[in-house]
Design a protein around this motif. Structure first.
Motif, PDB file in Angstrom:
ATOM      1  N   GLY A   1     -27.929  16.302 -31.904  1.00 60.05           N
ATOM      2  CA  GLY A   1     -27.562  16.156 -30.503  1.00 60.05           C
ATOM      3  C   GLY A   1     -28.488  16.966 -29.618  1.00 60.05           C
ATOM      4  O   GLY A   1     -29.687  17.081 -29.873  1.00 60.05           O
ATOM      5  N   SER A   2     -27.925  17.576 -28.592  1.00 62.72           N
ATOM      6  CA  SER A   2     -28.719  18.334 -27.632  1.00 62.72           C
ATOM      7  C   SER A   2     -28.938  19.776 -28.084  1.00 62.72           C
ATOM      8  O   SER A   2     -28.174  20.320 -28.887  1.00 62.72           O
ATOM      9  CB  SER A   2     -28.026  18.344 -26.266  1.00 62.72           C
ATOM     10  N   TYR A   3     -29.984  20.360 -27.533  1.00 69.18           N
ATOM     11  CA  TYR A   3     -30.239  21.792 -27.684  1.00 69.18           C
ATOM     12  C   TYR A   3     -29.084  22.573 -27.055  1.00 69.18           C
ATOM     13  O   TYR A   3     -28.569  22.211 -25.996  1.00 69.18           O
ATOM     14  CB  TYR A   3     -31.563  22.122 -26.991  1.00 69.18           C
ATOM     15  N   LYS A   4     -28.687  23.671 -27.712  1.00 64.73           N
ATOM     16  CA  LYS A   4     -27.589  24.495 -27.206  1.00 64.73           C
ATOM     17  C   LYS A   4     -28.056  25.879 -26.782  1.00 64.73           C
ATOM     18  O   LYS A   4     -27.643  26.399 -25.747  1.00 64.73           O
ATOM     19  CB  LYS A   4     -26.506  24.621 -28.277  1.00 64.73           C
ATOM     20  N   GLY A   5     -28.909  26.524 -27.581  1.00 64.38           N
ATOM     21  CA  GLY A   5     -29.376  27.870 -27.262  1.00 64.38           C
ATOM     22  C   GLY A   5     -30.467  28.294 -28.222  1.00 64.38           C
ATOM     23  O   GLY A   5     -30.867  27.544 -29.114  1.00 64.38           O
ATOM     24  N   ASN A   6     -30.958  29.521 -28.036  1.00 60.05           N
ATOM     25  CA  ASN A   6     -32.015  30.016 -28.917  1.00 60.05           C
ATOM     26  C   ASN A   6     -32.013  31.537 -28.967  1.00 60.05           C
ATOM     27  O   ASN A   6     -31.472  32.205 -28.080  1.00 60.05           O
ATOM     28  CB  ASN A   6     -33.393  29.524 -28.467  1.00 60.05           C
ATOM     29  N   THR A   7     -32.646  32.060 -30.010  1.00 60.49           N
ATOM     30  CA  THR A   7     -32.877  33.500 -30.096  1.00 60.49           C
ATOM     31  C   THR A   7     -34.112  33.861 -29.290  1.00 60.49           C
ATOM     32  O   THR A   7     -34.928  33.016 -28.938  1.00 60.49           O
ATOM     33  CB  THR A   7     -33.110  33.932 -31.549  1.00 60.49           C
TER      34      THR A   7
ATOM     35  N   GLU B   1     -25.937  21.358 -30.294  1.00 63.50           N
ATOM     36  CA  GLU B   1     -24.652  20.901 -29.766  1.00 63.50           C
ATOM     37  C   GLU B   1     -23.732  20.412 -30.886  1.00 63.50           C
ATOM     38  O   GLU B   1     -22.522  20.655 -30.862  1.00 63.50           O
ATOM     39  CB  GLU B   1     -24.919  19.768 -28.774  1.00 63.50           C
ATOM     40  N   ARG B   2     -24.288  19.734 -31.876  1.00 58.16           N
ATOM     41  CA  ARG B   2     -23.483  19.112 -32.918  1.00 58.16           C
ATOM     42  C   ARG B   2     -23.523  19.937 -34.205  1.00 58.16           C
ATOM     43  O   ARG B   2     -24.533  20.556 -34.540  1.00 58.16           O
ATOM     44  CB  ARG B   2     -23.971  17.686 -33.190  1.00 58.16           C
ATOM     45  N   ASP B   3     -22.403  19.924 -34.919  1.00 58.12           N
ATOM     46  CA  ASP B   3     -22.281  20.636 -36.193  1.00 58.12           C
ATOM     47  C   ASP B   3     -22.847  19.746 -37.297  1.00 58.12           C
ATOM     48  O   ASP B   3     -22.239  18.740 -37.682  1.00 58.12           O
ATOM     49  CB  ASP B   3     -20.813  20.958 -36.459  1.00 58.12           C
ATOM     50  N   LEU B   4     -24.006  20.123 -37.812  1.00 56.14           N
ATOM     51  CA  LEU B   4     -24.674  19.293 -38.813  1.00 56.14           C
ATOM     52  C   LEU B   4     -23.882  19.193 -40.109  1.00 56.14           C
ATOM     53  O   LEU B   4     -24.029  18.229 -40.862  1.00 56.14           O
ATOM     54  CB  LEU B   4     -26.072  19.853 -39.093  1.00 56.14           C
ATOM     55  N   THR B   5     -23.042  20.180 -40.386  1.00 55.97           N
ATOM     56  CA  THR B   5     -22.270  20.147 -41.628  1.00 55.97           C
ATOM     57  C   THR B   5     -21.200  19.058 -41.603  1.00 55.97           C
ATOM     58  O   THR B   5     -20.663  18.686 -42.654  1.00 55.97           O
ATOM     59  CB  THR B   5     -21.596  21.508 -41.895  1.00 55.97           C
ATOM     60  N   ARG B   6     -20.874  18.546 -40.420  1.00 53.42           N
ATOM     61  CA  ARG B   6     -19.853  17.504 -40.297  1.00 53.42           C
ATOM     62  C   ARG B   6     -20.438  16.093 -40.308  1.00 53.42           C
ATOM     63  O   ARG B   6     -19.698  15.111 -40.230  1.00 53.42           O
ATOM     64  CB  ARG B   6     -19.045  17.713 -39.010  1.00 53.42           C
TER      65      ARG B   6
ATOM     66  N   ALA C   1     -39.930  19.160 -31.283  1.00 53.87           N
ATOM     67  CA  ALA C   1     -39.775  17.714 -31.464  1.00 53.87           C
ATOM     68  C   ALA C   1     -38.305  17.322 -31.512  1.00 53.87           C
ATOM     69  O   ALA C   1     -37.962  16.152 -31.317  1.00 53.87           O
ATOM     70  CB  ALA C   1     -40.476  17.257 -32.737  1.00 53.87           C
ATOM     71  N   GLY C   2     -37.412  18.282 -31.763  1.00 51.75           N
ATOM     72  CA  GLY C   2     -35.987  17.999 -31.782  1.00 51.75           C
ATOM     73  C   GLY C   2     -35.268  18.372 -30.500  1.00 51.75           C
ATOM     74  O   GLY C   2     -34.057  18.172 -30.381  1.00 51.75           O
ATOM     75  N   PHE C   3     -35.996  18.919 -29.537  1.00 52.12           N
ATOM     76  CA  PHE C   3     -35.378  19.440 -28.315  1.00 52.12           C
ATOM     77  C   PHE C   3     -34.927  18.309 -27.394  1.00 52.12           C
ATOM     78  O   PHE C   3     -35.644  17.339 -27.169  1.00 52.12           O
ATOM     79  CB  PHE C   3     -36.381  20.325 -27.574  1.00 52.12           C
ATOM     80  N   ALA C   4     -33.729  18.477 -26.839  1.00 53.57           N
ATOM     81  CA  ALA C   4     -33.226  17.594 -25.778  1.00 53.57           C
ATOM     82  C   ALA C   4     -32.182  18.371 -24.989  1.00 53.57           C
ATOM     83  O   ALA C   4     -31.304  19.013 -25.567  1.00 53.57           O
ATOM     84  CB  ALA C   4     -32.615  16.330 -26.356  1.00 53.57           C
ATOM     85  N   LEU C   5     -32.292  18.323 -23.672  1.00 55.44           N
ATOM     86  CA  LEU C   5     -31.333  19.019 -22.813  1.00 55.44           C
ATOM     87  C   LEU C   5     -31.272  18.298 -21.476  1.00 55.44           C
ATOM     88  O   LEU C   5     -32.301  18.057 -20.839  1.00 55.44           O
ATOM     89  CB  LEU C   5     -31.751  20.477 -22.597  1.00 55.44           C
ATOM     90  N   THR C   6     -30.072  17.959 -21.078  1.00 53.10           N
ATOM     91  CA  THR C   6     -29.860  17.307 -19.784  1.00 53.10           C
ATOM     92  C   THR C   6     -29.132  18.269 -18.848  1.00 53.10           C
ATOM     93  O   THR C   6     -28.077  18.791 -19.199  1.00 53.10           O
ATOM     94  CB  THR C   6     -29.022  16.027 -19.961  1.00 53.10           C
ATOM     95  N   PRO C   7     -29.705  18.591 -17.669  1.00 43.26           N
ATOM     96  CA  PRO C   7     -30.978  18.080 -17.143  1.00 43.26           C
ATOM     97  C   PRO C   7     -32.147  18.953 -17.590  1.00 43.26           C
ATOM     98  O   PRO C   7     -32.019  20.167 -17.699  1.00 43.26           O
ATOM     99  CB  PRO C   7     -30.789  18.177 -15.631  1.00 43.26           C
ATOM    100  N   SER C   8     -33.282  18.351 -17.849  1.00 41.83           N
ATOM    101  CA  SER C   8     -34.543  19.037 -18.124  1.00 41.83           C
ATOM    102  C   SER C   8     -35.628  17.975 -18.157  1.00 41.83           C
ATOM    103  O   SER C   8     -35.355  16.779 -17.977  1.00 41.83           O
ATOM    104  CB  SER C   8     -34.500  19.792 -19.460  1.00 41.83           C
ATOM    105  N   ALA C   9     -36.854  18.400 -18.400  1.00 42.79           N
ATOM    106  CA  ALA C   9     -37.951  17.441 -18.525  1.00 42.79           C
ATOM    107  C   ALA C   9     -37.807  16.597 -19.784  1.00 42.79           C
ATOM    108  O   ALA C   9     -38.468  15.562 -19.925  1.00 42.79           O
ATOM    109  CB  ALA C   9     -39.291  18.176 -18.533  1.00 42.79           C
TER     110      ALA C   9
END
Length: 476
Positions: free
Chosen positions: A344-350, A386-391, A320-328
């Motif tokens: 912000g946008s998704y950056k990566g995953n394990t 993408e974004r640092d949540l601590t900031r 529900a939090g995923f977003a990536l440009t370009p993608s569906a």
């Protein structure tokens, strides 16, 4: 050991203990009664120690009997019960791995890892089953153990628990199709393990055998849950057609939350029609869940934003939090991804899905009251952002991955294994009544193209308590 030898062993075991074991005739009668009275929500199967890295004849018999009951539709779910008692392997977890290898879906298998004696297997198994919202519960094991436990079950647990001892000729008939899977348990030992006969004297173990060491507070219901759930109405939105791991999670979440609604007496509704995301529909609910995706039309998004800005409550999971440009699912909704979630946008995953230890942050919020300082999660694919949540001054991090979890992920690609870093998993936004969980991806057998479920999210009592406490807190 061959299955034929297994059947011979079980027949000998039954005959040897005829006086304190259910006879074949009685076992068949009890099985027929179970067929007539079923299906049961769950069957508790007591654990057996792993011996020399492989299952014993007794363990094999109990697991195959559980599978038989599941395949026959007599029980809907299986709960294996047993901790690390005589060997450094948690019995319930070992039996779960074998059951998955035999084809039982992981989301229909539950584990109870506190029990160290047969009496505790059924006591704790029953208690955990009740906290999971199961009502119709059975005990499934060999004729010897089930007869020994019947009186204890009737007097100390619950008289309505059904007893289903295995019937050896039923297992024998299945021999041609049975498998004997080889599972590598290397590295899965319990750290700092000491066998029970080294840490407890004979008399304490004897008391345990008689059910005298029971922790009656174990697997208790949430305190004050009745008041917290009073007049609560929850609706879950989902799509359920993208990625088998997310589909599995959605199905499991809906089943679990429906059981919780029955247990705690609140209303839980679901919809896959995102056009219901309008103010008239949302006005009926205190809490809205997004189980896998997000709204896509401008009308749906505007209604959700207005609902949240007017004091509505929300809980979101993983994709529900995923977003990536370009993608569906491009990042084309700044308010939701940047302001509301802050990620912000998704950056990566394990990869692959693995468990992690989550550490509670120092942020004090109403939703964090009474939550544990640490807990171990179910297996999950973990996202980075993408974004640092601590900031972000609006974001309040509740839990992040503890450093003891590293390395996290197994690859095979190097970037899919995290070795360090700070990764928030559960967080809130101080301007809204919301909590996001970066959890909601079950492990699936993609490699062999079977799509078999290899893990479950809601087979985790401590994680479940965290989720339900937060849900109830949001509803206030």
């Amino acid at each position: 050991m061959s299955i034929c030898k297994l059947t011979t062993y079980l027949l000998l075991l039954t005959g040897l203990f005829t006086g304190c074991s259910y006879s074949s005739k009685t076992s068949r009668r009890l099985l027929q009664e179970a067929r007539n009275n079923g299906p049961f929500d769950v069957a508790v199967a007591p654990g057996v120690p792993l011996e020399n890295g492989s299952w014993s004849r007794t363990m094999k018999g109990r697991i195959y009997w559980a599978k038989y009951l599941y395949d026959q539709g007599i029980v809907k779910n299986i709960m294996f019960s047993g901790g690390a008692v005589y060997t450094p392997y948690t019995e319930a977890v070992v039996m779960r791995e074998y059951a998955i290898a035999l084809g039982i879906p992981a989301t229909h298998i539950f584990t109870e890892a506190k029990a160290e004696h047969s009496t505790e297997n059924i006591y704790y198994g029953y208690r955990l089953a009740k906290t999971l919202g199961f009502n119709r519960i059975a005990l499934a094991s060999d004729p010897f153990q089930t007869k020994l436990l019947t009186r204890y079950v009737r007097k100390k647990v619950e008289p309505t628990v059904s007893i289903i001892p295995f019937v050896t000729d039923k297992l024998a008939a299945l021999e041609p199709d049975m498998k004997d899977p080889v599972i590598d348990f290397t590295g899965k030992q319990v750290a700092g393990f000491t066998p029970i006969n080294k840490r407890e004297n004979f008399w304490k173990r004897w008391r345990g055998t008689r059910g005298k060491n029971i922790d009656t507070s174990a697997y208790s219901l949430l305190p004050d849950a009745a008041n917290m759930a009073k007049n609560l109405k929850v609706v879950a939105f989902f799509t359920g057609n993208h990625d088998q791991a997310h589909i599995s999670f959605v199905r499991e979440a809906n089943q679990y939350l429906a059981r919780m609604a029955g247990l705690y007496h609140f209303q839980y509704d679901t919809t896959s029609n995102w056009n219901n995301l309008n103010l008239e529909y949302l006005s009926e609910y205190k809490v809205v869940l997004f189980l896998d995706t997000r709204p896509e039309t401008s009308e749906q998004r505007a209604a959700f934003q207005q609902y949240m800005e007017s004091g509505g409550a929300w809980m979101g999971f993983h994709f529900a939090g995923f977003a990536l440009t370009p993608s569906a699912y491009p990042q084309n909704w700044d308010w939701y991804h940047n302001t509301f979630l802050g990620a912000g946008s998704y950056k990566g995953n394990t990869w692959r899905p693995t468990s992690a230890i989550l550490q509670k942050s120092g942020n004090v919020l109403p939703v964090s009251a009474g939550l544990p300082d640490q807990f171990k999660t179910s297996p999950n694919e973990w996202y980075s952002w993408e974004r640092d949540l601590t900031r972000d001054s609006a974001i309040r991090i509740l839990y992040a991955i503890d450093s003891t979890s590293f390395p996290l992920g197994t690859g095979p690609k190097p970037h899919e294994i995290w070795h360090d870093g700070y990764y928030p998993v559960i967080w809130a936004n101080k301007h809204y009544r919301m909590v996001y969980f970066n959890m909601g991806h079950n492990d699936i057998d993609y490699e062999h193209h079977t799509n078999q479920e290899l893990s479950a999210t809601f087979d985790n009592p401590e994680q479940n308590r965290v989720l339900m406490k937060i849900l109830f807190s949001l509803s206030r």
